[in-house]
Design a protein around this motif. Sequence first.
Motif, PDB file in Angstrom:
ATOM      1  N   LEU A   1     -32.922  -2.771  22.014  1.00 45.92           N
ATOM      2  CA  LEU A   1     -34.175  -3.186  21.384  1.00 45.92           C
ATOM      3  C   LEU A   1     -33.896  -3.992  20.141  1.00 45.92           C
ATOM      4  O   LEU A   1     -32.930  -3.754  19.443  1.00 45.92           O
ATOM      5  CB  LEU A   1     -34.985  -1.957  20.991  1.00 45.92           C
ATOM      6  N   HIS A   2     -34.760  -4.960  19.850  1.00 39.73           N
ATOM      7  CA  HIS A   2     -34.642  -5.550  18.536  1.00 39.73           C
ATOM      8  C   HIS A   2     -35.956  -5.527  17.810  1.00 39.73           C
ATOM      9  O   HIS A   2     -36.983  -5.162  18.334  1.00 39.73           O
ATOM     10  CB  HIS A   2     -34.149  -6.993  18.494  1.00 39.73           C
ATOM     11  N   GLY A   3     -35.832  -5.989  16.558  1.00 37.66           N
ATOM     12  CA  GLY A   3     -37.008  -6.255  15.741  1.00 37.66           C
ATOM     13  C   GLY A   3     -37.949  -5.077  15.638  1.00 37.66           C
ATOM     14  O   GLY A   3     -37.541  -3.964  15.344  1.00 37.66           O
ATOM     15  N   ASP A   4     -39.233  -5.357  15.898  1.00 36.76           N
ATOM     16  CA  ASP A   4     -40.245  -4.355  15.599  1.00 36.76           C
ATOM     17  C   ASP A   4     -40.194  -3.177  16.564  1.00 36.76           C
ATOM     18  O   ASP A   4     -40.573  -2.076  16.195  1.00 36.76           O
ATOM     19  CB  ASP A   4     -41.643  -4.978  15.550  1.00 36.76           C
ATOM     20  N   TYR A   5     -39.744  -3.387  17.796  1.00 35.35           N
ATOM     21  CA  TYR A   5     -39.641  -2.255  18.709  1.00 35.35           C
ATOM     22  C   TYR A   5     -38.611  -1.259  18.200  1.00 35.35           C
ATOM     23  O   TYR A   5     -38.810  -0.052  18.240  1.00 35.35           O
ATOM     24  CB  TYR A   5     -39.256  -2.719  20.111  1.00 35.35           C
TER      25      TYR A   5
ATOM     26  N   LEU B   1     -34.056  -2.711  11.305  1.00 37.50           N
ATOM     27  CA  LEU B   1     -35.066  -2.029  10.487  1.00 37.50           C
ATOM     28  C   LEU B   1     -35.205  -0.582  10.940  1.00 37.50           C
ATOM     29  O   LEU B   1     -35.700  -0.304  12.021  1.00 37.50           O
ATOM     30  CB  LEU B   1     -36.411  -2.748  10.587  1.00 37.50           C
TER      31      LEU B   1
ATOM     32  N   ALA C   1     -37.876  -0.761  15.145  1.00 37.29           N
ATOM     33  CA  ALA C   1     -38.483  -0.081  14.004  1.00 37.29           C
ATOM     34  C   ALA C   1     -39.343   1.087  14.457  1.00 37.29           C
ATOM     35  O   ALA C   1     -39.253   2.189  13.921  1.00 37.29           O
ATOM     36  CB  ALA C   1     -39.315  -1.080  13.198  1.00 37.29           C
TER      37      ALA C   1
END
Lengths: 323, 424
Positions: B172-176, B108, B178
């Motif tokens: 990093l994945h996901g919301d971090y 994202l 983003a």
Amino acid sequence: MDFPLLLGIFPQVLLDGIILGFMYALIALGYTMVYGVLEFINFAHSEIFIVGAFVGVEILMGLKSAGLLESLPWVLVLLLILVAGMAASGALAVLVERAAYRPLRHAPRLIPLISAIGVSFFLQDAIRLFESIWNNAFNLVYPTMDPLNRRFELTETIDVSVKSLVVIVAALLMLWALHVVVNRTRIGTAIRAVAEDQAAASLMGINVNRIISLTFLIGGGMGGAAGVLFGVQYGLINPYTGFIPGLKAFTAAVLGGIGNIPGAMMGGLVLGLLEAFAASYLSLLTGGAFGAEYKDIFAFAILILILIFRPKGLLGEIVRERA
Amino acid sequence: MNSLRAVLDRPVPATALVVALLAVTAYAVSHYPRSIVAFMLFQSSILLLYFARMPGWLKALITAGALGGLMPILGSINAYYLEIAIQVGIFVALALGLNIVVGLAGLLDLGYVAFFAVGAYSWAIFGSPQANQIFGGGFFPLSGAWFFVFLLVGVGMAAGAGILLGLPVLRLHGDYLAIVTLGFGEVIRVLANNLDKPINFTNGPKGITPIARPPIFFDPVLRAMGIDASPNVVYPLYLYFLVLVIVGVTVLVNRRLEDSHVGRAWEAIREDQTAAQAMGVPLVRMKLMAFACGASFAGAVGVLFSAKQIFINPESFTFMESIGVLAMVILGGMGSIPGAILGATVVTVLNLQVLKGLSLWLNELRNAGVEIFGYSLANLPTQLEPAKYERMVFGLILVLMMIFRPQGILPAKRRRRELGESES
């Protein structure tokens, strides 16, 4: 380099940093509490925060046009707008959770985040729409209250205004109250239990949905109080004002270790101080080459560095990854 | 709805219907050039063309005729429609680029507009006298012909910026991820806003102007054909065809990528990173490639955008633009190429036509002093301008799509199979 000047402004910069830091701390609590319970970034918290500021300004303007602003004691007025701002923001946060997050609770992780971004954008323009119809203006100025603008001169170069003291005292009181609620009451225990393990908590007879709503209520209320204090301190607000402070408060929450309540307070203070010093000293130290505008980059650079090198944050809550 | 489906599923009636609709709506637009509804009907018939079942070559032919023939003709009748078409094209290319990062690789990216800015500024600085402030002398602006070189330079610069962003956020994945990309987007904007000192790179908030445009190299041909077209008429058409070419190339590259081993690797990473790694997908290389590929499209369009606008400043590259492009991808369906095209078209038309149209309409009513239920519209607050509510549109799209149809309007084939819908 002008050392006397650099030293001379130091206490004033320190004070500005502390005020800013408490503001960030109050906002950061909303992010960190929700993250602690749901592991989800409530992107709309920046708008929930600014709604508090708008409720405050509406009440003040109403009192002013009724001619009551000067006659009522200022402490009472301040309490009134604080409570009203907290109530409105808290209620809005609960409503947002109900409408936009609860249906997505078991969806893949990015889905609620995108929904939250949508809520944030929607709320910005919804506030604008409301104020455009209601006031025919959406850039609003807090009516001045003379007792709040009185200044104490500490030395020749340093002074403190009453409203700055109010911000600090109010923030400290609220942080203390939150600490008591979370750590000393049955409700606080329930919140911590849900944060630890939702399934187990519900087996112990805790109504998880109610606790999640309550978390949003408390976090939103803190945000609303921060909004009112923000308006009192800085005066000018518009529907888009909340976004950048919100982002920085999130940075503060990550800095302190997201999900960790004392961490959020500390992260807020550290970030506020860093930013105040960057804003005043950067241009002095580089001979005007880099202006105060770079303070925003400062905050984001800190965020990126923390996430890369110490994702646990300063106080080290372990962040569970669930991609 | 079902009877329409039945018609569209049979090639001969479908072709007849679509061609007839295109002709009728195009005629309507040429007759009522100021009618928004007519133009939107024309756009819908192009959409219908996509759903119609007919031989591939025929569909390509009709699409080329509608976009390459009818649209320019309508655009010369009402220049604003051409402007809308160019904007739609720009956003289609942006949405397709973001679709690679968000839709295929599942990363994202909330700062996508930064790459657009990198492309735009790379041509703006060298295609205007601005570069003289950096290098001194009087070599600049470069002549318009360099524009075509800078299309490639823009691609390279943006891809470089993509890798630059990708490297630190690999872990990093996901919301971090983003949030960090959001921060990156803001950093680029703040830099563009403040790099007017100590060395003047971007001219700060005042922006850069005038930016050179590509030369009309076919001018002699036009003259030989006896058409004496002034630049004011030729340029919009020229830019329109340039956009069309860029969009065409983008769609082609995207389609080839989707089913290549790279595209499959991206989708594997999106579905389960650990499993993908276990199967031998090189995570680092594939993620960096996703960022670089997605960014490169934005870079090319950015170069075109700066030439089209002649003037750019940091205001064009805000967080709102990033979210707007994201809303387009989500509306159409993450990972779906036709979805990204549809999403970009719908959102751009909503903003440029529907909201602006509402504003104009409201103003007319207000000036005419129309009364509704005894309330004179002349008393409406003057600050109430529907054209300014883009964020509300983006926000509603994001929330409603996530709750009711997270796979988008035209879901990607693979996702459609997963969700067990009947193949349509």
